[in-house]
Structures are given as structure tokens and as C-alpha cells.
Design a protein around this motif. Sequence first.
Motif, PDB file in Angstrom:
ATOM      1  N   SER A 225      28.165  20.269  23.354  1.00 19.87           N
ATOM      2  CA  SER A 225      29.249  20.501  22.401  1.00 19.87           C
ATOM      3  C   SER A 225      30.392  19.549  22.687  1.00 19.87           C
ATOM      4  O   SER A 225      30.712  19.268  23.841  1.00 19.87           O
ATOM      5  N   LYS A 226      31.011  19.029  21.615  1.00 20.22           N
ATOM      6  CA  LYS A 226      32.131  18.107  21.769  1.00 20.22           C
ATOM      7  C   LYS A 226      33.322  18.579  20.945  1.00 20.22           C
ATOM      8  O   LYS A 226      33.167  19.033  19.819  1.00 20.22           O
ATOM      9  N   SER A 227      34.512  18.488  21.540  1.00 17.56           N
ATOM     10  CA  SER A 227      35.758  18.805  20.842  1.00 17.56           C
ATOM     11  C   SER A 227      36.583  17.530  20.815  1.00 17.56           C
ATOM     12  O   SER A 227      37.240  17.188  21.804  1.00 17.56           O
ATOM     13  N   LEU A 228      36.513  16.824  19.717  1.00 17.56           N
ATOM     14  CA  LEU A 228      37.108  15.491  19.648  1.00 17.56           C
ATOM     15  C   LEU A 228      38.625  15.505  19.762  1.00 17.56           C
ATOM     16  O   LEU A 228      39.240  14.501  20.091  1.00 17.56           O
ATOM     17  N   ASP A 229      39.248  16.679  19.482  1.00 24.47           N
ATOM     18  CA  ASP A 229      40.704  16.753  19.531  1.00 24.47           C
ATOM     19  C   ASP A 229      41.228  17.041  20.931  1.00 24.47           C
ATOM     20  O   ASP A 229      42.435  17.097  21.148  1.00 24.47           O
ATOM     21  N   ILE A 230      40.351  17.213  21.901  1.00 22.63           N
ATOM     22  CA  ILE A 230      40.768  17.492  23.271  1.00 22.63           C
ATOM     23  C   ILE A 230      40.433  16.275  24.119  1.00 22.63           C
ATOM     24  O   ILE A 230      39.271  15.940  24.314  1.00 22.63           O
ATOM     25  N   THR A 231      41.464  15.609  24.619  1.00 19.84           N
ATOM     26  CA  THR A 231      41.270  14.347  25.331  1.00 19.84           C
ATOM     27  C   THR A 231      41.714  14.481  26.784  1.00 19.84           C
ATOM     28  O   THR A 231      42.125  15.540  27.233  1.00 19.84           O
ATOM     29  N   GLY A 232      41.644  13.361  27.514  1.00 21.60           N
ATOM     30  CA  GLY A 232      42.079  13.353  28.901  1.00 21.60           C
ATOM     31  C   GLY A 232      41.020  13.885  29.839  1.00 21.60           C
ATOM     32  O   GLY A 232      39.848  14.016  29.485  1.00 21.60           O
ATOM     33  N   SER A 233      41.448  14.187  31.058  1.00 14.84           N
ATOM     34  CA  SER A 233      40.518  14.700  32.061  1.00 14.84           C
ATOM     35  C   SER A 233      41.212  15.743  32.919  1.00 14.84           C
ATOM     36  O   SER A 233      42.430  15.882  32.895  1.00 14.84           O
ATOM     37  N   THR A 234      40.414  16.483  33.668  1.00 15.57           N
ATOM     38  CA  THR A 234      40.922  17.510  34.564  1.00 15.57           C
ATOM     39  C   THR A 234      40.398  17.230  35.967  1.00 15.57           C
ATOM     40  O   THR A 234      39.220  16.915  36.139  1.00 15.57           O
ATOM     41  N   GLU A 235      41.283  17.325  36.958  1.00 17.74           N
ATOM     42  CA  GLU A 235      40.821  17.194  38.339  1.00 17.74           C
ATOM     43  C   GLU A 235      40.175  18.505  38.764  1.00 17.74           C
ATOM     44  O   GLU A 235      40.812  19.548  38.777  1.00 17.74           O
ATOM     45  N   VAL A 236      38.909  18.433  39.090  1.00 24.68           N
ATOM     46  CA  VAL A 236      38.134  19.621  39.454  1.00 24.68           C
ATOM     47  C   VAL A 236      37.788  19.543  40.933  1.00 24.68           C
ATOM     48  O   VAL A 236      37.257  18.531  41.399  1.00 24.68           O
ATOM     49  N   SER A 237      38.111  20.576  41.664  1.00 23.56           N
ATOM     50  CA  SER A 237      37.824  20.616  43.096  1.00 23.56           C
ATOM     51  C   SER A 237      36.559  21.433  43.345  1.00 23.56           C
ATOM     52  O   SER A 237      36.060  22.130  42.460  1.00 23.56           O
ATOM     53  N   SER A 238      36.068  21.353  44.576  1.00 27.62           N
ATOM     54  CA  SER A 238      34.821  22.049  44.906  1.00 27.62           C
ATOM     55  C   SER A 238      35.097  23.362  45.627  1.00 27.62           C
ATOM     56  O   SER A 238      36.162  23.581  46.208  1.00 27.62           O
ATOM     57  N   THR A 239      34.106  24.226  45.581  1.00 26.56           N
ATOM     58  CA  THR A 239      34.107  25.463  46.341  1.00 26.56           C
ATOM     59  C   THR A 239      32.683  25.703  46.823  1.00 26.56           C
ATOM     60  O   THR A 239      31.815  24.832  46.674  1.00 26.56           O
ATOM     61  N   THR A 240      32.437  26.851  47.405  1.00 26.02           N
ATOM     62  CA  THR A 240      31.098  27.169  47.901  1.00 26.02           C
ATOM     63  C   THR A 240      30.641  28.501  47.330  1.00 26.02           C
ATOM     64  O   THR A 240      31.450  29.312  46.878  1.00 26.02           O
ATOM     65  N   VAL A 241      29.344  28.729  47.360  1.00 25.60           N
ATOM     66  CA  VAL A 241      28.808  30.024  46.923  1.00 25.60           C
ATOM     67  C   VAL A 241      29.343  31.133  47.827  1.00 25.60           C
ATOM     68  O   VAL A 241      29.684  32.225  47.365  1.00 25.60           O
ATOM     69  N   ASP A 242      29.449  30.852  49.127  1.00 29.00           N
ATOM     70  CA  ASP A 242      29.947  31.857  50.065  1.00 29.00           C
ATOM     71  C   ASP A 242      31.363  32.310  49.726  1.00 29.00           C
ATOM     72  O   ASP A 242      31.702  33.490  49.888  1.00 29.00           O
ATOM     73  N   LEU A 243      32.196  31.397  49.234  1.00 29.80           N
ATOM     74  CA  LEU A 243      33.563  31.768  48.841  1.00 29.80           C
ATOM     75  C   LEU A 243      33.574  32.517  47.513  1.00 29.80           C
ATOM     76  O   LEU A 243      34.396  33.419  47.312  1.00 29.80           O
TER      77      LEU A 243
END
Length: 355
Positions: A225-243
Amino acid sequence: MSRRACLNPRLSLVYASLFSCATISFYAGRYSCASHTFFWQTASLTRHSLDSCHECVSFSKFMTVATKDLDYHLLQKHEKVPQLANLDLYLWDSDPEPIFMPFNDHITFYETNQNERKIIQILRYVLKTEMPPEVDRVVVDMGINDGYMSSLSAAYGHYVVSVDAQPECVRLFEFARVINGWKNVEVHNKLVLSEPKKMHIPNGVCGGGSRFQGKEPLINTDRGSKSLDITGSTEVSSTTVDLLVPTKTVVFFHLDVEGAELSVLQSASQVLSEKRLIHLVWEFAPHRWAAERDASLALVEKLMSSFTCLDVRSVSLPVESFPENESEVIKDWYTFYEELELKKVITDLWCLHRM
């Protein structure tokens, strides 16, 4: 409600009308919103206007009212909901209850792809299975994409932990969570890996087959799915299954993260060592893994040492139990691994923890 919606006077008026109408209908029970579609038409309210809708509790009440006269026997599965056409909502499923979700080109994928049909039946089998009172009814969906598996799990009343690295996948599933009124779901925009990592991931695209193992994301724009009106990027950090699941037992873990599966499972070391995972369905694609064959194979054998696993391709429909046929169980991981690696075959495994 998004900041964008809150700051837009036109949309604020729409929300005021929507919420007041929903409130009157919800409490008085004699005023129907179903015939009052003016706020959708005049403001062109769409699923993109609503953003993630974290605080739109009243919208769930509105959905209940707006669809209360809808005859689900007349509305075909995968058909657009006519009362809410501007929201681009579809009836994705009606078992065990109506599930409304935004359009995604995966909408019929789970019925046309043989492996996915089997995975859905495996999921339904697990969701319907009676569990002892001491077992937590938790489902983890890693790589939610269109959100169908999370949605089914929520509709069956299980507590769902849904995770995806792509902001758009998370935004659309947050929308589905709100419009369906699910309070038994938590949604995380995270990478899940055994090592800490941060990555800037494009907004506006929820692409099936996107990968995040390298320094830069590889986004598949041909599927999803694409939303052409939403631009830019987001910094996404990692986590773990245990957390994500520090103490609860996971009855079903769906893992489809396009080659990062071994790293995700390594991040679940505590869950695995404490034997808090019962059913695991995960994508198995050796040619996508970064580690060398011997290292990957040794890791698979270690991670699956307490599980009985079989190739989903060998599962017969309908699924009524975990197959007991020993000939279908994977015993020689090296041969199985080599066959898939050489042919670059992608399959899925169903693994059951040996009690």
C-alpha cells in the motif's frame, strides 16, 4: 488524533460532528449516523486524514453506529463498505466477527497463495484451541504488513503484539485497530534484532518484501500500500522479542521479516530458554541470510532444538491438529537447508514446542 487533523479547522469541525453524532447514537440509541454521510463528503475525510488515531476512541463508537444496519450476509468478503466509501474500508473477514481494514493489494493473497492459506488455517486452529488457564493468550505478529494475521488474532480475543519496521504499515494497522475497537492490541514501529540498530525508513509505503538487514532499507514498492501524500522518513530503532514479551507465554508467533528471522529469534533468547513459546510459524529462506551456511545451520539447530518442525508445504487442509506423521517432521536440517538454499526456495515452517 493526528496533529495534522487537530490543527486543521475544517477537519476539527468534521470530528466534532462525527463525535457528537456518535455520542448521541451511542447513548440515546435512536439517532443513526448511517444516513448522515455529509461529513465524509464535504471534508473528503479519508483513512489518510485520520493518521494513527491513537486518541480517537469515539471513532470506534461511530463505526459501531455507522455499520449497525449493515447486513454482512449481503456484503461480500473483500467488498468495500458502501456507508464508508471515502474511508476506503473493506470487509476483510467476518469470522469470528466482522473485520474492517483499509485496502491493500494483499486483500485476496491469503486465499490465492497456497502457503498463506495454510498459515491462516494454522493460525485459526491455534486461536480456537482451548488453553489451560495458566497459559497467556498472547500472539506476536512480527512483520505485520497488511495486518490480517494480527486482525484475526484480535478478533478471536487474544492479546496481540504487532510489530513492523515500516511506519506506513504501522499507521494503517493502527487505523484498523481503532475502527474495529480492539483494545487487546499493541502496535510497535520497531526493527526487531539481536543487536541495537537505527534506520531511517521512508514514510507512506507499506511494501511486502521490504528488507532492513543492510545499512539502508530496501523498500518494495510493487507490493502493498502507498500513501503518496505522506512523505519523508522516520528514524526507527530496534528492540528485542524479550523486551516486547518479558513475562507472558506466546501461544502463536508469526515471523516474516524477509531474511532477518534468525536475528529476531536470537533476540528471543529468554522467551525460548523459559519455554514461553508454543507455536512458531516462520519464513525459512536460507539464501537471504547474511551468515555463512555452517554458522546459519548451527544457529537453526540450536534455536529449534526444543521444537518439532515441519514444512508448511506438507500440511494438509483442513488443519485440525499438529501433524503426527513422523515422515513429515524435519530431522536432517542440513539436507533441508541445502535443498532450499540451492534452489533459492522460500517456504514457511510450523514448529511446535515439545512439552
